[in-house]
Write a protein that holds these residues in place. Structure first.
Motif, short mmCIF file in Angstrom:
data_model
loop_
_atom_site.label_atom_id
_atom_site.label_comp_id
_atom_site.label_asym_id
_atom_site.label_seq_id
_atom_site.Cartn_x
_atom_site.Cartn_y
_atom_site.Cartn_z
N LYS A 72 0.82 -1.22 0.00
CA LYS A 72 0.00 0.00 0.00
C LYS A 72 0.86 1.27 0.00
N GLY A 73 1.97 1.21 -0.76
CA GLY A 73 2.80 2.40 -0.94
C GLY A 73 3.78 2.69 0.20
N GLU A 74 3.75 1.87 1.26
CA GLU A 74 4.67 2.07 2.40
C GLU A 74 5.70 0.96 2.44
N THR A 75 6.95 1.34 2.81
CA THR A 75 8.05 0.37 2.83
C THR A 75 8.47 0.02 4.25
N PHE A 76 8.76 -1.26 4.45
CA PHE A 76 9.23 -1.77 5.74
C PHE A 76 10.54 -2.52 5.48
N GLU A 77 11.53 -2.36 6.36
CA GLU A 77 12.81 -3.08 6.21
C GLU A 77 13.22 -3.71 7.52
N GLU A 78 13.85 -4.89 7.43
CA GLU A 78 14.42 -5.54 8.61
C GLU A 78 15.58 -6.40 8.18
N ASP A 79 16.69 -6.38 8.95
CA ASP A 79 17.84 -7.25 8.65
C ASP A 79 17.47 -8.70 8.94
N PHE A 80 17.60 -9.54 7.93
CA PHE A 80 17.24 -10.95 8.11
C PHE A 80 18.12 -11.62 9.16
N ASP A 81 19.39 -11.19 9.24
CA ASP A 81 20.32 -11.78 10.21
C ASP A 81 19.89 -11.62 11.65
N THR A 82 19.04 -10.63 11.93
CA THR A 82 18.61 -10.40 13.33
C THR A 82 17.50 -11.36 13.74
N LEU A 83 16.95 -12.12 12.78
CA LEU A 83 15.86 -13.03 13.09
C LEU A 83 16.38 -14.35 13.64
N PRO A 84 15.61 -15.03 14.50
CA PRO A 84 16.06 -16.32 15.04
C PRO A 84 15.95 -17.48 14.05
N ILE A 85 15.30 -17.27 12.89
CA ILE A 85 15.21 -18.32 11.87
C ILE A 85 16.18 -18.01 10.73
N LYS A 86 16.79 -19.05 10.19
CA LYS A 86 17.85 -18.88 9.19
C LYS A 86 17.52 -19.61 7.89
N GLY A 87 18.28 -19.26 6.83
CA GLY A 87 18.15 -19.97 5.56
C GLY A 87 17.17 -19.29 4.61
N PRO A 88 17.38 -19.48 3.28
CA PRO A 88 16.54 -18.81 2.29
C PRO A 88 15.06 -19.17 2.40
N HIS A 89 14.76 -20.43 2.76
CA HIS A 89 13.35 -20.83 2.89
C HIS A 89 12.68 -20.05 4.01
N ALA B 33 9.31 -15.69 6.41
CA ALA B 33 9.26 -14.42 7.14
C ALA B 33 8.59 -13.33 6.30
N MET B 34 8.91 -13.29 5.00
CA MET B 34 8.30 -12.27 4.13
C MET B 34 6.79 -12.47 4.00
N ALA B 35 6.38 -13.73 3.99
CA ALA B 35 4.93 -14.02 3.94
C ALA B 35 4.24 -13.51 5.20
N ALA B 36 4.84 -13.80 6.36
CA ALA B 36 4.25 -13.37 7.64
C ALA B 36 4.24 -11.84 7.75
N ILE B 37 5.32 -11.22 7.33
CA ILE B 37 5.40 -9.74 7.36
C ILE B 37 4.31 -9.16 6.46
N SER B 38 4.13 -9.76 5.29
CA SER B 38 3.12 -9.26 4.34
C SER B 38 1.71 -9.32 4.94
N VAL B 39 1.40 -10.43 5.64
CA VAL B 39 0.09 -10.54 6.30
C VAL B 39 -0.06 -9.43 7.33
N ALA B 40 0.96 -9.26 8.17
CA ALA B 40 0.90 -8.26 9.24
C ALA B 40 0.71 -6.85 8.67
N ARG B 41 1.36 -6.59 7.55
CA ARG B 41 1.28 -5.25 6.97
C ARG B 41 -0.06 -5.03 6.27
N LEU B 42 -0.63 -6.08 5.68
CA LEU B 42 -1.97 -5.96 5.08
C LEU B 42 -3.01 -5.66 6.17
N LEU B 43 -2.73 -6.11 7.38
CA LEU B 43 -3.64 -5.86 8.51
C LEU B 43 -3.23 -4.61 9.31
#
Length: 447
Positions: free
Chosen positions: A258-275, A280-290
């Motif tokens: 919706k025209g707004e940008t959010f950023e977070e360093d992936f390395d700071t998350l407790p989950i690792k790996g490209p999958h 994480a991007m899916a969960a962030i997208s849900v949170a931002r849609l809400l």
């Protein structure tokens, strides 16, 4: 006249459906061909719900006005065929429960990653103060919660089996992470049948609803082009910038909604790996849609604890990291697991092969795996495929012996990874039992 609802299957979802049906005034009968858990027997008796176990009384079941079927029962069994011949409606617990709640539904599916994504989405939304339930293929029964609790939202992990009997199920937001060959024995060994099942998740969505999906999945892209559903699309990518969605760039998770940008360093998350970047991007997208606050999202991302048996670090012994990824029951999961490590790997794999094609991981195995321990009763396929690709291969049916052999091969900075690519039923009760036994075997190394 009181309508009769028959519940087939007396596990968590079946008993939950029975409780909901009773609360809505139906005459309820629950039938399970197996033995019911003592806890569920006690609940059914307390609720005065008629039930049977270790049998199906055909006449009683065929007399139903509606059947709520456990996801574990295939549509091909004679009883289900007979019900269909009588035109008795058959639905899943998810379908049944959704008809009795006004809560907004977020539904998450995919061949891999759906549990992590569901748990993370739930954590982000709950952390932000939403009144939310967690259900589907995880947690307490959806129907049970609808019958006994009040939530404004539900996050549901949905399997293909649960989607096979969908009629009116209508999530506001769906997440489709990936579709890779899995459970093909259930779908007539036809991949398209499995794909169709997964796409049932969006069949009732409209142009006011959202589909979040992984852009690099060729299967999903092909189906979207073919079907052209009238739903708002939110793309997730590991490789490209997305206009409406999220992507990974220089170690940052970047989301534009919706025209707004959010950023977070992936390395700071407790989950690792490209999958897990995708999850994480899916969960962030849900949170931002809400419209969840950015700070709340960051807070939730950093405080998340994943479910066990998913790239779970068990111990570091003499510089060797032992990782339990027992949930990796297909080749695609192992692909992502191997992609999560830069160190040399000793891979423990094997079990009940579900028609696996190991070509997908051949290059990763060649480049990363210094030793393969094949754990299972039918090792031939794995051994044959990786002979000449992996320097050393060892076969065993004993998990302690598997861990000891991996430990013998491993040196400082190596990873010993249990990521089986197969089901667990040859040697274990389930993937949890396999993971628990692996963890116990690792801990035995230090005693």
């Amino acid at each position: 006249m009181q309508q009769k609802v028959v519940i087939l299957g007396g596990g968590e979802s079946g008993v939950g459906a029975a409780i909901l049906a009773k609360s809505k005034g139906f005459e309820v009968f629950l039938s399970d061909k197996g033995k019911l858990h003592d806890r569920y027997i006690e609940i059914l008796r307390k609720e005065d719900i008629a039930f049977e176990q270790e049998q199906h009384t055909t006449e009683k079941i065929l007399d139903a006005d509606l059947v709520v079927k456990s996801p574990g029962i295939p549509d091909t069994v004679p009883l289900i065929v007979a019900l269909r011949e009588k035109s008795v409606p058959i639905v899943s617990e998810i379908e049944f429960a959704a008809g009795y709640t006004n809560a907004r539904i977020i539904a998450i599916t995919g061949s891999n990653g759906k549990t992590t994504t569901t748990l993370l989405t739930y954590h982000l939304l709950k952390n932000a103060g939403l009144k939310i339930g967690l259900a589907g293929n995880i947690g307490d029964s959806f129907a049970w919660q609808v019958a006994t609790q009040q939530h404004d939202f539900y996050v549901l992990e949905i399997s293909s089996f649960q989607l096979d009997n969908i009629l009116n199920f209508h999530p506001e937001i769906t997440v489709l992470l990936n579709i890779t060959p899995d459970h093909l024995d259930r779908y007539g060994y036809d991949f398209q049948n499995y794909i169709n099942s997964k796409f049932n998740i969006i069949q009732n969505q409209t142009d006011e609803d959202y589909l979040i999906y992984f852009k690099e999945s060729e299967v999903i892209q092909t189906e979207l082009e073919k079907r052209n559903p009238q739903v708002r699309r939110v793309e997730i990518s590991l490789n490209e910038t997305t206009i409406e969605g999220a992507y990974l760039s220089d170690g940052k998770l970047i989301s534009t909604i919706k025209g707004e940008t959010f950023e977070e360093d992936f390395d700071t998350l407790p989950i690792k790996g490209p999958h897990n970047a995708i999850n994480a991007m899916a969960a962030i997208s849900v949170a931002r849609l809400l419209n969840i606050d950015h700070l709340k999202i960051c807070e939730g991302l950093r405080s998340f604890k994943n479910a066990p048996h998913r790239l779970e670090i068990v111990e570091v012994i003499d510089g060797v990291t032992y990782v339990n990824d027992s949930k990796a029951t297909n080749v695609d999961s192992v692909f992502y697991a191997l992609g999560s490590f830069n160190q040399p790997v000793i891979l423990i794999a094997g079990g009940v092969d579900k028609g696996n094609d190991y070509a997908q991981i051949e290059e990763l195995v060649r480049n990363k795996v210094k030793g393969l321990v094949v754990l299972g009763k039918g090792p031939e396929k794995l051994v044959k495929y990786f002979s000449g690709i992996v320097p050393v291969i060892f076969e065993t049916e004993n998990i302690q012996e598997a861990v000891e052999k991996a430990s013998e091969w491993a040196v400082d900075q190596d990873v010993v990874l249990l990521s089986p690519a197969c089901a667990s039923f040859d040697l274990f009760k389930n993937y949890e039992d396999r993971g628990d036994q692996f963890k116990a075997a690792v801990r035995n190394l230090v005693h």
